[in-house]
Design a protein around this motif. Structure first.
Motif, PDB file in Angstrom:
ATOM      1  N   ALA A  47      -6.720  -5.218  -5.101  1.00 28.01           N
ATOM      2  CA  ALA A  47      -6.089  -4.049  -5.713  1.00 28.01           C
ATOM      3  C   ALA A  47      -7.074  -2.886  -5.738  1.00 28.01           C
ATOM      4  O   ALA A  47      -8.291  -3.090  -5.760  1.00 28.01           O
ATOM      5  CB  ALA A  47      -5.623  -4.365  -7.130  1.00 28.01           C
ATOM      6  N   THR A  48      -6.531  -1.694  -5.758  1.00 29.41           N
ATOM      7  CA  THR A  48      -7.374  -0.510  -5.842  1.00 29.41           C
ATOM      8  C   THR A  48      -8.286  -0.597  -7.060  1.00 29.41           C
ATOM      9  O   THR A  48      -9.474  -0.273  -6.975  1.00 29.41           O
ATOM     10  CB  THR A  48      -6.495   0.755  -5.922  1.00 29.41           C
ATOM     11  N   TYR A  49      -7.752  -1.076  -8.180  1.00 33.15           N
ATOM     12  CA  TYR A  49      -8.548  -1.143  -9.406  1.00 33.15           C
ATOM     13  C   TYR A  49      -9.702  -2.137  -9.338  1.00 33.15           C
ATOM     14  O   TYR A  49     -10.616  -2.064 -10.144  1.00 33.15           O
ATOM     15  CB  TYR A  49      -7.671  -1.426 -10.632  1.00 33.15           C
ATOM     16  N   GLY A  93      -3.171   3.837  -2.687  1.00 35.18           N
ATOM     17  CA  GLY A  93      -3.475   2.638  -3.454  1.00 35.18           C
ATOM     18  C   GLY A  93      -2.962   1.376  -2.794  1.00 35.18           C
ATOM     19  O   GLY A  93      -2.063   1.415  -1.962  1.00 35.18           O
ATOM     20  N   THR A  94      -3.567   0.270  -3.164  1.00 31.93           N
ATOM     21  CA  THR A  94      -3.169  -1.025  -2.628  1.00 31.93           C
ATOM     22  C   THR A  94      -3.070  -2.053  -3.745  1.00 31.93           C
ATOM     23  O   THR A  94      -3.728  -1.932  -4.787  1.00 31.93           O
ATOM     24  CB  THR A  94      -4.191  -1.562  -1.607  1.00 31.93           C
ATOM     25  N   PHE A 132      -3.378   9.424  -4.542  1.00 41.06           N
ATOM     26  CA  PHE A 132      -4.372   8.601  -3.856  1.00 41.06           C
ATOM     27  C   PHE A 132      -3.641   7.480  -3.133  1.00 41.06           C
ATOM     28  O   PHE A 132      -2.497   7.154  -3.462  1.00 41.06           O
ATOM     29  CB  PHE A 132      -5.404   8.037  -4.843  1.00 41.06           C
ATOM     30  N   GLU A 145       1.051   5.793  -1.085  1.00 44.79           N
ATOM     31  CA  GLU A 145       0.495   7.012  -1.660  1.00 44.79           C
ATOM     32  C   GLU A 145       1.009   7.093  -3.091  1.00 44.79           C
ATOM     33  O   GLU A 145       2.222   7.120  -3.319  1.00 44.79           O
ATOM     34  CB  GLU A 145       0.945   8.226  -0.844  1.00 44.79           C
ATOM     35  N   ILE A 148      -5.789  -5.119   4.215  1.00 46.02           N
ATOM     36  CA  ILE A 148      -6.499  -4.697   3.007  1.00 46.02           C
ATOM     37  C   ILE A 148      -7.824  -5.443   2.949  1.00 46.02           C
ATOM     38  O   ILE A 148      -7.880  -6.648   3.186  1.00 46.02           O
ATOM     39  CB  ILE A 148      -5.669  -4.986   1.744  1.00 46.02           C
ATOM     40  N   ALA A 203       0.866  -1.179   0.000  1.00 42.90           N
ATOM     41  CA  ALA A 203       0.000   0.000   0.000  1.00 42.90           C
ATOM     42  C   ALA A 203       0.899   1.224   0.000  1.00 42.90           C
ATOM     43  O   ALA A 203       1.950   1.229   0.651  1.00 42.90           O
ATOM     44  CB  ALA A 203      -0.914   0.012   1.218  1.00 42.90           C
ATOM     45  N   LYS A 251     -11.347  -6.300   0.666  1.00 42.20           N
ATOM     46  CA  LYS A 251     -12.030  -6.327  -0.626  1.00 42.20           C
ATOM     47  C   LYS A 251     -13.285  -7.163  -0.449  1.00 42.20           C
ATOM     48  O   LYS A 251     -13.201  -8.364  -0.176  1.00 42.20           O
ATOM     49  CB  LYS A 251     -11.150  -6.936  -1.710  1.00 42.20           C
ATOM     50  N   LYS A 273      -9.216  -1.785  -0.573  1.00 39.18           N
ATOM     51  CA  LYS A 273      -8.670  -0.588   0.069  1.00 39.18           C
ATOM     52  C   LYS A 273      -8.009  -0.975   1.382  1.00 39.18           C
ATOM     53  O   LYS A 273      -8.392  -1.961   2.028  1.00 39.18           O
ATOM     54  CB  LYS A 273      -9.745   0.465   0.299  1.00 39.18           C
TER      55      LYS A 273
END
Length: 120
Positions: A40-42, A25-26, A23, A15, A57, A13, A59, A46
């Motif tokens: 993943a962020t995509y 991201g992870t 943002f 910035e 994290i 993770a 999801k 989070k």
């Protein structure tokens, strides 16, 4: 499932700078002999906690946690605004406990004594 001798985990993770903004991201992957989990962020993941000794994290109903249990750190310089003025702390070989939960129930948990961990 529980313990797994043949699992691999990569979790991160940070910035992420993007077009003058940024943002948090992870990205993470958990690979077992039977399944691979991608966070993943995509794809909606989070970070729900991030510290010098733990990263979690989330999801959907899954939560992946890496908790550093022991190890010696090495301080490394890192860039900030073009100058090497920031520090990161790297644990090149440490003990980390990995836990993957689904709806609060542990579906995979193991400890690795030869993991890498870093933070800044």
């Amino acid at each position: 499932q529980g313990q797994c001798e043949n699992a691999g985990v990569m979790i991160a993770a940070a910035e992420i700078p993007l077009f003058g903004s940024s943002f948090f991201g992870t990205i993470a992957a958990v690979k077992t002999p039977k399944k691979e989990y991608i966070f993943a962020t995509y794809n909606g993941a989070k970070a729900i906690s991030a510290s010098d000794d733990e990263l979690s994290i989330k999801k959907g109903n899954y939560v992946l946690t890496a908790k550093r249990l022991s190890g010696e750190s090495v301080e490394l310089l890192s860039p900030k605004n073009g100058n090497m003025t920031e520090s990161i702390y790297e644990y090149p070989c440490c003990t980390v406990r990995f836990t993957l939960k689904l709806c609060g129930i542990v579906i995979l948990e193991f400890t690795d004594d030869f993991s890498g961990y870093e933070f800044f």
